[in-house]
Design an enzyme around this catalytic site. Structure first.
Site, PDB file in Angstrom:
ATOM      1  N   GLU A 142       0.836  -1.207   0.000  1.00 20.99           N
ATOM      2  CA  GLU A 142       0.000   0.000   0.000  1.00 20.99           C
ATOM      3  C   GLU A 142       0.867   1.252   0.000  1.00 20.99           C
ATOM      4  O   GLU A 142       2.050   1.201   0.306  1.00 20.99           O
ATOM      5  CB  GLU A 142      -0.890   0.022   1.245  1.00 20.99           C
ATOM      6  N   ARG A 210      -8.696  11.942  -7.048  1.00 25.04           N
ATOM      7  CA  ARG A 210      -9.000  11.365  -8.354  1.00 25.04           C
ATOM      8  C   ARG A 210     -10.488  11.496  -8.668  1.00 25.04           C
ATOM      9  O   ARG A 210     -10.876  11.685  -9.816  1.00 25.04           O
ATOM     10  CB  ARG A 210      -8.514   9.922  -8.469  1.00 25.04           C
ATOM     11  N   TYR A 249      -7.649   5.245 -21.381  1.00 26.48           N
ATOM     12  CA  TYR A 249      -8.030   4.609 -20.124  1.00 26.48           C
ATOM     13  C   TYR A 249      -7.511   5.455 -18.961  1.00 26.48           C
ATOM     14  O   TYR A 249      -6.323   5.837 -18.936  1.00 26.48           O
ATOM     15  CB  TYR A 249      -7.434   3.196 -20.049  1.00 26.48           C
ATOM     16  N   GLU A 263      -0.770  -1.375 -11.095  1.00 29.08           N
ATOM     17  CA  GLU A 263      -1.177  -2.146 -12.276  1.00 29.08           C
ATOM     18  C   GLU A 263      -2.232  -1.405 -13.104  1.00 29.08           C
ATOM     19  O   GLU A 263      -2.488  -1.784 -14.237  1.00 29.08           O
ATOM     20  CB  GLU A 263      -1.663  -3.535 -11.859  1.00 29.08           C
TER      21      GLU A 263
END
Ligand code: NAG
Ligand code: NAG
Length: 372
Positions: A142, A210, A249, A263
């Site tokens: 994390e 975000r 994306y 990832e």
């Protein structure tokens, strides 16, 4: 006559002796001046030979333990279990004997300890004193935003494992170079402009930034959103095909920290889609992927200008195609996406490290390093 013939045979003998002498001295000189050529093959031969012997005899546990260091998985992170042979079958990593069998503790070379499984009272740590040859690995995948500081473990470990490049064991799926340029790549058929797969939307995990950017961007351009967080769960089988069907994306990290590039970035790179990243600065990304392979939100003064740029690229195939030039020389490969595979890469990377390193090591003040 007699003299002549004896002189002739003497000359002949002399020539033979000289030739032999020259040959011998040449051989001696050759051996003398190139010791490496003669010693190296011997050294190289010893290993494969013993390996072969090994495999033929038996591949059982006891056999493997004789020469491979033992890596003990103290707990299964989040109880996501996988086949311990996956390191070999998926990543071709076979340098350690990976086990979850605690009865091997006293003989274990390294213990992998998952940070989130350490209890406040430290009672879930392995027993002390540890064998003098044993190393403890602090495993944390994390970011600092999502890491709890449990007091008392700052100086317990020998090695750190995390996404940080300056960890002892950095974990990351990396692009690899192709010596022979790949001319066969074709951009997959696109059906959507911008997509986003988002599974976690818990406030405390730091996703505020975000979300705010997404919200702002979606005012100017339509975004296809998938994933648990938005009630449209994407089946594992559809994950890569869906990303491939989008021109862009959103690879938005949940929190922003140096090297914290997950990832989320790999998915689009692997399938032939252009990632739009939100995370650490562009320079940090360029440590891992070519600068012309992605779009950074920081490249634009605001979400509106990013939206306009993406819409412009939608109409300009030539400019869009340039985002894939890197593919001639580098390849990305898909990451594991099943839930129980979340920690496979980290654990296998630890196995690989342990198989190669025997050096003495202490990791001090891990929080000071990790949080500052
Ligand atoms: C090799 O080990 C396995 C256990 O993993 C055992 O069943 C098998 O009999 C062994 N074979 C030989 C040749 O020792
Ligand atoms: C591992 O670290 C501990 C604590 O820092 C230290 O006492 C121990 O000697 C180290 N062991 C090895 C094998 O590096």
């Amino acid at each position: 006559m007699l003299n002549k013939s004896s002189t002739g045979s003497q000359l002949c003998r002399l020539a033979v002796i000289l030739t032999v002498a020259v040959l011998i001295s040449l051989t001696v000189m050759f051996v003398w001046t190139s010791p490496q050529t003669f010693c190296l093959p011997q050294q190289l031969l010893i290993k494969p030979d013993s390996d072969r012997h090994h495999v033929e005899k038996n591949n059982s546990l006891d056999e493997a333990m004789v020469d491979k260091p033992i890596l003990l998985l103290w707990v299964w992170p989040q109880d996501y279990r996988f086949d311990l042979n996956d390191c070999k079958t998926i990543y071709n990593i076979d340098g350690c004997h990976l086990t979850d069998d605690r009865s091997l503790y006293s003989n274990t070379d390294a213990v992998l300890i998952f940070h989130r499984a350490i209890s406040q009272d430290l009672s879930t740590l392995p027993p002390s004193p540890r064998p003098p040859f044993q190393k403890w690995i602090w495993m944390n995948v994390e970011s600092p935003t999502n890491t709890q500081q449990i007091p008392g473990i700052e100086n317990l470990f020998n090695l750190t494992l995390s996404y940080r490049e300056d960890s002892d064991i950095p974990v990351r799926l990396r692009l690899t170079s192709n010596k022979i340029p790949d001319e066969d790549f074709k951009i997959p058929k696109k059906e959507r402009l911008i997509c986003w797969v988002v599974s976690n939307n818990l406030k405390w995990t730091g996703v505020g930034m975000r979300n705010a950017y997404f919200h702002e961007l979606s005012k100017h351009v339509y975004i296809h959103v998938y994933g648990k967080a938005y009630g449209s769960f994407l089946d594992y089988n559809d994950y890569f095909p869906t990303i491939a069907s989008c021109k862009f994306y959103l690879a938005f990290e949940n929190s922003i920290h140096k090297d914290y590039i997950t990832e989320k970035l790999n998915g689009p790179l692997a399938v032939g889609t252009v990632p739009v990243v939100l995370g650490p600065p562009r320079k940090n990304y360029e440590r891992f992927i070519p600068g012309d392979s992605f779009i950074h939100v920081d490249d634009f003064p605001d979400a509106k200008s990013l939206a306009e740029y993406l819409k412009r690229l939608d109409l300009d195939d030539e400019a869009y195609r340039r985002y894939f030039n890197w593919r001639r020389h580098f390849s990305a490969r898909p990451h594991l996406i099943l839930q129980n595979q979340e920690f496979v890469l980290a654990i296998c990377t630890a196995c690989d490290y342990v198989g190669r390193h025997k050096e003495y090591k202490e990791a001090h003040d891990i929080y000071e390093w990790f949080f500052n």
